[in-house]
Write a protein that holds these residues in place. Structure first.
Motif, PDB file in Angstrom:
ATOM      1  N   LEU A 187       0.849  -1.192   0.000  1.00 37.93           N
ATOM      2  CA  LEU A 187       0.000   0.000   0.000  1.00 37.93           C
ATOM      3  C   LEU A 187       0.883   1.240   0.000  1.00 37.93           C
ATOM      4  N   GLN A 188       0.303   2.303  -0.523  1.00 38.02           N
ATOM      5  CA  GLN A 188       1.044   3.574  -0.578  1.00 38.02           C
ATOM      6  C   GLN A 188       1.498   4.001   0.810  1.00 38.02           C
ATOM      7  N   VAL A 189       2.665   4.570   0.871  1.00 38.18           N
ATOM      8  CA  VAL A 189       3.103   5.168   2.132  1.00 38.18           C
ATOM      9  C   VAL A 189       2.302   6.452   2.324  1.00 38.18           C
ATOM     10  N   LYS A 190       1.707   6.590   3.514  1.00 36.87           N
ATOM     11  CA  LYS A 190       0.858   7.760   3.735  1.00 36.87           C
ATOM     12  C   LYS A 190       1.505   8.716   4.713  1.00 36.87           C
ATOM     13  N   GLN A 191       1.091   9.932   4.621  1.00 36.31           N
ATOM     14  CA  GLN A 191       1.544  10.951   5.557  1.00 36.31           C
ATOM     15  C   GLN A 191       0.322  11.439   6.323  1.00 36.31           C
ATOM     16  N   CYS A 192       0.295  11.210   7.615  1.00 35.39           N
ATOM     17  CA  CYS A 192      -0.802  11.731   8.427  1.00 35.39           C
ATOM     18  C   CYS A 192      -0.328  12.988   9.134  1.00 35.39           C
ATOM     19  N   LYS A 193      -1.198  14.003   9.127  1.00 35.99           N
ATOM     20  CA  LYS A 193      -0.824  15.237   9.838  1.00 35.99           C
ATOM     21  C   LYS A 193      -0.883  15.028  11.343  1.00 35.99           C
ATOM     22  N   SER A 194      -1.833  14.193  11.790  1.00 38.13           N
ATOM     23  CA  SER A 194      -1.891  13.876  13.218  1.00 38.13           C
ATOM     24  C   SER A 194      -1.099  12.607  13.442  1.00 38.13           C
ATOM     25  N   HIS A 195      -0.310  12.600  14.480  1.00 41.24           N
ATOM     26  CA  HIS A 195       0.386  11.350  14.781  1.00 41.24           C
ATOM     27  C   HIS A 195       0.824  11.305  16.236  1.00 41.24           C
ATOM     28  N   LEU A 196       1.097  10.092  16.706  1.00 44.20           N
ATOM     29  CA  LEU A 196       1.616   9.908  18.061  1.00 44.20           C
ATOM     30  C   LEU A 196       3.119  10.146  18.037  1.00 44.20           C
ATOM     31  N   GLN A 197       3.610  10.737  19.108  1.00 45.14           N
ATOM     32  CA  GLN A 197       5.043  11.034  19.163  1.00 45.14           C
ATOM     33  C   GLN A 197       5.840   9.885  19.781  1.00 45.14           C
ATOM     34  N   PHE A 198       5.209   8.726  19.927  1.00 48.58           N
ATOM     35  CA  PHE A 198       5.901   7.614  20.581  1.00 48.58           C
ATOM     36  C   PHE A 198       5.338   6.320  19.996  1.00 48.58           C
ATOM     37  N   PRO A 199       6.071   5.208  20.147  1.00 47.41           N
ATOM     38  CA  PRO A 199       5.561   3.948  19.592  1.00 47.41           C
ATOM     39  C   PRO A 199       4.356   3.437  20.377  1.00 47.41           C
ATOM     40  N   THR A 200       3.407   2.807  19.692  1.00 43.95           N
ATOM     41  CA  THR A 200       2.181   2.348  20.365  1.00 43.95           C
ATOM     42  C   THR A 200       2.481   1.362  21.476  1.00 43.95           C
ATOM     43  N   GLU A 201       3.611   0.632  21.364  1.00 42.47           N
ATOM     44  CA  GLU A 201       3.930  -0.352  22.407  1.00 42.47           C
ATOM     45  C   GLU A 201       4.084   0.319  23.765  1.00 42.47           C
ATOM     46  N   SER A 202       4.341   1.630  23.780  1.00 39.75           N
ATOM     47  CA  SER A 202       4.475   2.320  25.066  1.00 39.75           C
ATOM     48  C   SER A 202       3.128   2.642  25.694  1.00 39.75           C
ATOM     49  N   LEU A 203       2.038   2.453  24.932  1.00 43.69           N
ATOM     50  CA  LEU A 203       0.726   2.878  25.436  1.00 43.69           C
ATOM     51  C   LEU A 203       0.327   2.221  26.758  1.00 43.69           C
ATOM     52  N   PRO A 204       0.437   0.874  26.863  1.00 41.00           N
ATOM     53  CA  PRO A 204      -0.022   0.273  28.116  1.00 41.00           C
ATOM     54  C   PRO A 204       0.731   0.829  29.320  1.00 41.00           C
ATOM     55  N   VAL A 322      -4.219  14.236  23.309  1.00 43.33           N
ATOM     56  CA  VAL A 322      -4.306  13.747  24.691  1.00 43.33           C
ATOM     57  C   VAL A 322      -3.147  12.799  24.988  1.00 43.33           C
ATOM     58  N   LEU A 323      -2.927  11.844  24.086  1.00 38.94           N
ATOM     59  CA  LEU A 323      -1.900  10.831  24.343  1.00 38.94           C
ATOM     60  C   LEU A 323      -0.505  11.441  24.280  1.00 38.94           C
ATOM     61  N   ASN A 324      -0.283  12.352  23.325  1.00 36.00           N
ATOM     62  CA  ASN A 324       1.033  12.988  23.250  1.00 36.00           C
ATOM     63  C   ASN A 324       1.318  13.806  24.506  1.00 36.00           C
ATOM     64  N   GLU A 325       0.265  14.442  25.021  1.00 34.26           N
ATOM     65  CA  GLU A 325       0.469  15.226  26.242  1.00 34.26           C
ATOM     66  C   GLU A 325       0.828  14.310  27.408  1.00 34.26           C
ATOM     67  N   LEU A 326       0.116  13.189  27.515  1.00 34.99           N
ATOM     68  CA  LEU A 326       0.445  12.232  28.580  1.00 34.99           C
ATOM     69  C   LEU A 326       1.880  11.755  28.430  1.00 34.99           C
ATOM     70  N   PHE A 327       2.283  11.518  27.186  1.00 32.02           N
ATOM     71  CA  PHE A 327       3.636  11.020  26.936  1.00 32.02           C
ATOM     72  C   PHE A 327       4.678  12.058  27.356  1.00 32.02           C
ATOM     73  N   CYS A 328       4.395  13.332  27.006  1.00 29.13           N
ATOM     74  CA  CYS A 328       5.379  14.371  27.294  1.00 29.13           C
ATOM     75  C   CYS A 328       5.575  14.584  28.781  1.00 29.13           C
ATOM     76  N   GLN A 329       4.505  14.333  29.587  1.00 33.40           N
ATOM     77  CA  GLN A 329       4.685  14.580  31.015  1.00 33.40           C
ATOM     78  C   GLN A 329       5.038  13.306  31.767  1.00 33.40           C
ATOM     79  N   ALA A 330       5.176  12.182  31.062  1.00 35.14           N
ATOM     80  CA  ALA A 330       5.547  10.955  31.755  1.00 35.14           C
ATOM     81  C   ALA A 330       6.945  11.132  32.343  1.00 35.14           C
ATOM     82  N   PRO A 331       7.228  10.438  33.455  1.00 35.52           N
ATOM     83  CA  PRO A 331       8.528  10.603  34.103  1.00 35.52           C
ATOM     84  C   PRO A 331       9.679  10.376  33.129  1.00 35.52           C
ATOM     85  N   PRO A 332      10.714  11.190  33.210  1.00 32.44           N
ATOM     86  CA  PRO A 332      11.773  11.164  32.201  1.00 32.44           C
ATOM     87  C   PRO A 332      12.518   9.847  32.117  1.00 32.44           C
TER      88      PRO A 332
END
Lengths: 610, 242
Positions: A187-204, A322-332
């Motif tokens: 499939l074509q490589v797509k460019q999304c304007k919205s995106h997560l700043q971290f890998p989904t595996e970090s979500l849990p 929302v998720l990017n904000e949570l990620f940015c304030q997660a402990p360093p």
């Protein structure tokens, strides 16, 4: 296929199927029955509603009934044969999520009937500014469709994804069957304007610590509670069930209609209590359902990044923000800045070494700083030049700076460890992993079942339990080993047995042993066990084949899936959920385990059944 | 014995009663289960007692108050039919004006014998058991409430907002066109009929139980409305909601 051939194909499909495809309605794309095949579109932005509205419609009759005599009647209409022509990759992923949720446990037959009567034809899409599929990996798909049409120049390459899909082509576009096979297109490589700043595996992990985050309060303050996000979501399926009567009040139907966890009445009970009383509670619940709870169960988010929720949100609530904000304030410490530092061990001094069997030595280490862990967690121990290996922590999580590990002499690394002397230093990383749930165990009876070296993790657990003995009910330990000689922690076992604080029962596989205990398998010890299953939590730790024998016996005793904790150790390398060595199907043991409640692994074929 | 129902009207346009009449075939089916014992638009009889009174309109005169109390006394169940009866509806637009001046303005020389007062919704005068909101009511909702009462079940109105019905029907949001819409705080049940017709929601069905007013007002402020403008929006149908 050329466009003309595709239109002929669509026209042929319309003879036998309800052909659903995108249509323009007031300037928007909505899915609906196509009346003229010439209107078929193959490139279009995301539709307002997803195909959920056909597979799991807002108004779905479950059955009919007659009031007089309480007669139950079957639902009136069977699911019509239908083809949905225009499934974007994200929407196909969403159907997989619906399948996961609605086929699990008691299969939802009303959904299944529609699912089985519906063929899905995929096409690629062009994301808009709300899409973030590329962050979730849902912009591409390899299965889950019957056919997929890939654009190639001014024609389309058709990929079959199922036997029904192939048959659909054979029946309705027979001219294609003789054509040469080609490899499927990427499939074509797509460019999304919205995106997560971290890998989904970090979500849990991110969500694990975010439950009390002030962001939910802010979302609650902003949210209008209209429920649009969940109604439009392609994978939200919560519903209400109501009786609708005919005007004569003689007959009626029981129907299900979409509901929303965002409605203020959703979790309200007849006494007036509301279990999610504020909009903040409700928004948090939505995010946890999408990005945590279903990940815990199925190791995938319940969000496919289609952007429908934010596209129509008057309050402009965007999951990526929302998720990017949570990620940015997660402990360093979750974002190491020093490259590779997460792989670097810290040095720990060996305080004492004890020979506990011909092959095993107990190492007491002084760690550089104290850490917290749950019994069942492990450490990575390094010997420079030979590498690193994981070891279960054998001591209690007592908050001291000393921990104990058991090392069995096996390969080069463990042989090297056996040559280490008191006062030497070892490299350690960790602790890693999830252990036995001490908090949940409080107030319960506990059944610990150890097989062989599985006792190491359970010793940690037992020491933790005994340090606060009054917090727990009856404790029973069933302990099996090959021979008395190979039985670990013999002094501890005898101490526990004599203390009267624990009901200890032993078995070994050797006849006429020095302890005079039965020469049977540890599973035999379960046979004459008198426990109250409703208040018992089991902690099982042993070799894989032991679970296959013990689990059925625990079910027979009446233990619930979620109250049986298993130690599913695997070949762990990085400990960071990245290297993939310890994967059980789709999850990493080092991150989610090694201790799992049976309920969370029973659907995974590789967990116990292999 | 069939349930005896009656329809009564006070100050209003009779549009709600007309909606009932327009149910036609459905109404004929309902008549297998109920007996209409009073309905000025259909008949002239009066009865001493009835099971359910459906009452349209607001209360604007002393005589009306007495008549309403009398209906209440002979009815087991009383249902407010439509916005005027339910929360006062648009009649309450007169509530902050001088009654004597209004009377002269509307009735001129007849003003003397048409002794109107500030309009009131029914519940300010008598106990109202159930309500069917809307201007006019939704015929299907009327039938659902009647069904519930016949089955001795609590009638339930949707507790969610009109936005839900727009999303279900895939109507574009009025705000996308720069229109001010009361859908986010207005009780659903109308199938978003105004939005379907190209208009916006003016809130005729009254507010949901727990309107999310703060975030909603922020949305309105983003559209350039000030507090006065926002109150003007509510005024059309929702003065009675306090």
């Amino acid at each position: 296929m050329s466009l003309a051939e595709i239109l002929r194909f669509a026209r042929a499909l319309m003879q036998s199927y309800d052909l659903v495809a995108p249509r323009r309605k007031k300037g928007r794309i909505t899915l609906g029955t196509l009346s003229d095949a010439a209107d078929l579109e193959l490139e279009f932005p995301p539709s307002v509603h997803s195909p959920k509205k056909f597979l799991f419609p807002h108004w779905d009759e479950l059955f009919r009934f007659k009031l007089e005599g309480n007669v139950l009647l079957e639902a009136e209409s069977a699911a019509p044969p239908r083809v949905i022509f225009g499934m974007h990759p994200c929407d196909l992923h969403a159907v997989k999520i619906l399948d996961d949720c609605l086929f699990e446990g008691e299969t939802d037959s009303t959904y299944r009937a529609k699912r089985e009567a519906t063929l899905l034809i995929g096409v690629d899409c062009v994301p808009d500014e709300h899409c973030f599929c590329t962050s979730l990996g849902t912009d591409r798909i390899a299965s889950g469709f019957d056919l997929f049409f890939h654009r190639r120049d001014d024609k389309y390459l058709v990929q079959t994804g199922s036997e029904q899909g192939r048959q659909l082509l054979a029946d309705h576009a027979p001219e294609t069957m003789a054509r040469e096979h080609e490899a499927p297109l990427a499939l074509q490589v797509k460019q999304c304007k919205s995106h997560l700043q971290f890998p989904t595996e970090s979500l849990p992990l991110l969500m694990k610590d975010a439950y009390e985050d002030p962001i939910w309060k802010r979302l609650g303050d902003d949210c209008l509670g209209c429920g649009g996000c969940t109604l439009l979501c392609p994978s939200c399926y919560c519903f209400n069930v109501q009786d609708k009567l005919e005007l004569d009040l003689k007959e009626g139907q029981r129907v299900r209609t979409w509901d929303s966890c965002q409605f203020d009445q959703f979790a309200k009970v007849s006494g007036g209590d509301n279990f999610r009383a504020s909009q903040s509670d409700r928004q948090r619940h939505r995010f946890y359902r999408k990005y945590k709870y279903l990940w815990d169960q199925h190791q995938r988010t319940a969000c496919v990044g289609c952007g429908r929720c934010s596209r129509e949100c008057l309050a402009k609530i965007k999951p990526t923000e929302v998720l990017n904000e949570l990620f940015c304030q997660a402990p360093p410490q979750q974002q190491p800045t020093n490259p590779g530092s997460e792989y670097q061990p810290q040095m720990a001094k060996v305080e004492r070494i004890e020979v506990i069997s011909s092959e095993d030595r107990l190492f007491r280490l002084k760690i550089p700083e104290q850490f917290t862990f749950l019994p069942g967690s492990f450490l990575q121990v390094s010997v420079f030049g030979l590498g690193e290996a994981p070891f279960s922590i054998a001591s209690a999580p007592d908050g001291t700076e000393e921990i104990e590990l058991v090392v069995r002499r096996a390969g080069a690394l463990t042989q090297a460890l056996h040559r280490v002397r008191s006062g030497d230093s070892l490299g350690i990383r960790g602790p890693f992993g999830n252990g036995y749930p001490l908090e949940k165990m409080q107030g319960h009876d506990l059944l610990l079942i150890a097989g062989g070296r599985g006792l190491i993790a359970l010793r940690s657990l037992m020491l933790a339990l005994l340090s606060q003995r009054e917090n727990y009910g009856r404790i029973t330990l069933l302990c099996g080993a090959r021979s008395i000689e190979s039985l670990l922690f013999q002094e501890d076992l005898l101490d526990w047995h004599r203390s009267g604080l624990v009901d200890c029962r032993f078995s070994v596989n050797e006849q006429h042993n020095s302890w005079g205990i039965p020469a049977v398998d540890v599973s035999y010890l379960l046979r004459d066990l008198d426990i109250d299953a409703s208040r018992t939590i089991a902690a099982v730790s042993g070799p894989p084949e032991m679970y296959r024998q013990i689990n059925p016996l625990l079910f027979r005793l009446g233990l619930a899936d979620e109250d049986i904790y298993l130690n599913l150790e695997r070949h762990i390398k990085c400990g960071l959920g990245k290297c993939g060595k310890c994967r059980i199907n789709n999850i990493c043991v080092c991150e989610c385990g090694p201790i799992f409640p049976y309920s969370s692994v029973k659907h995974m074929a590789e967990a116990i059944e292999r | 014995m069939k349930t005896r129902i009656g329809f009564f009207d006070f100050t209003g346009c009779e549009g709600c009663q007309l909606t009932v009449m327009n149910l036609e075939d459905d109404l004929l089916q309902v008549l297998q289960l109920v007996e209409v014992v009073e309905f000025r638009e259909l008949m002239s009889e009066e009865v001493s007692a009835l099971d359910i009174a459906f009452i349209e309109g607001s209360i604007t005169r002393r005589q009306d108050r007495e008549r309403l109390q009398a209906i209440r006394a002979r009815s087991k169940t009383l249902v407010a039919l439509g916005a005027c009866a339910d929360n006062g509806g648009i009649n309450l637009l007169a509530s902050d004006q001088d009654v004597a001046a209004l009377r002269r303005q509307v009735y001129a020389s007849d003003a003397k014998h048409l002794q109107t007062e500030t309009p009131l919704p029914l519940h300010k005068v008598v106990k109202v058991d159930y309500r069917i909101p809307g201007c006019p009511i939704d015929g299907r909702e009327f039938l659902a409430v009647l069904q519930a009462l016949l089955l001795e079940r609590e009638p339930d109105l949707p507790s969610f907002a009109v936005c839900v019905e727009c999303k279900l029907a895939e109507y574009p949001c009025s705000f996308d066109y720069g229109e001010i819409c009361l859908g986010p705080v207005t009780r659903a049940g109308c199938r978003a009929i105004c939005i379907a017709g190209g208009d916006r929601c003016r809130g005729c069905r009254g507010l949901v139980d727990n309107p999310r007013t703060s975030p909603y007002h922020r949305v309105l402020e983003e559209q350039g409305l000030n507090l006065q403008d926002i109150l003007e929006q509510y005024r059309i149908f929702n003065i009675g909601e306090e």
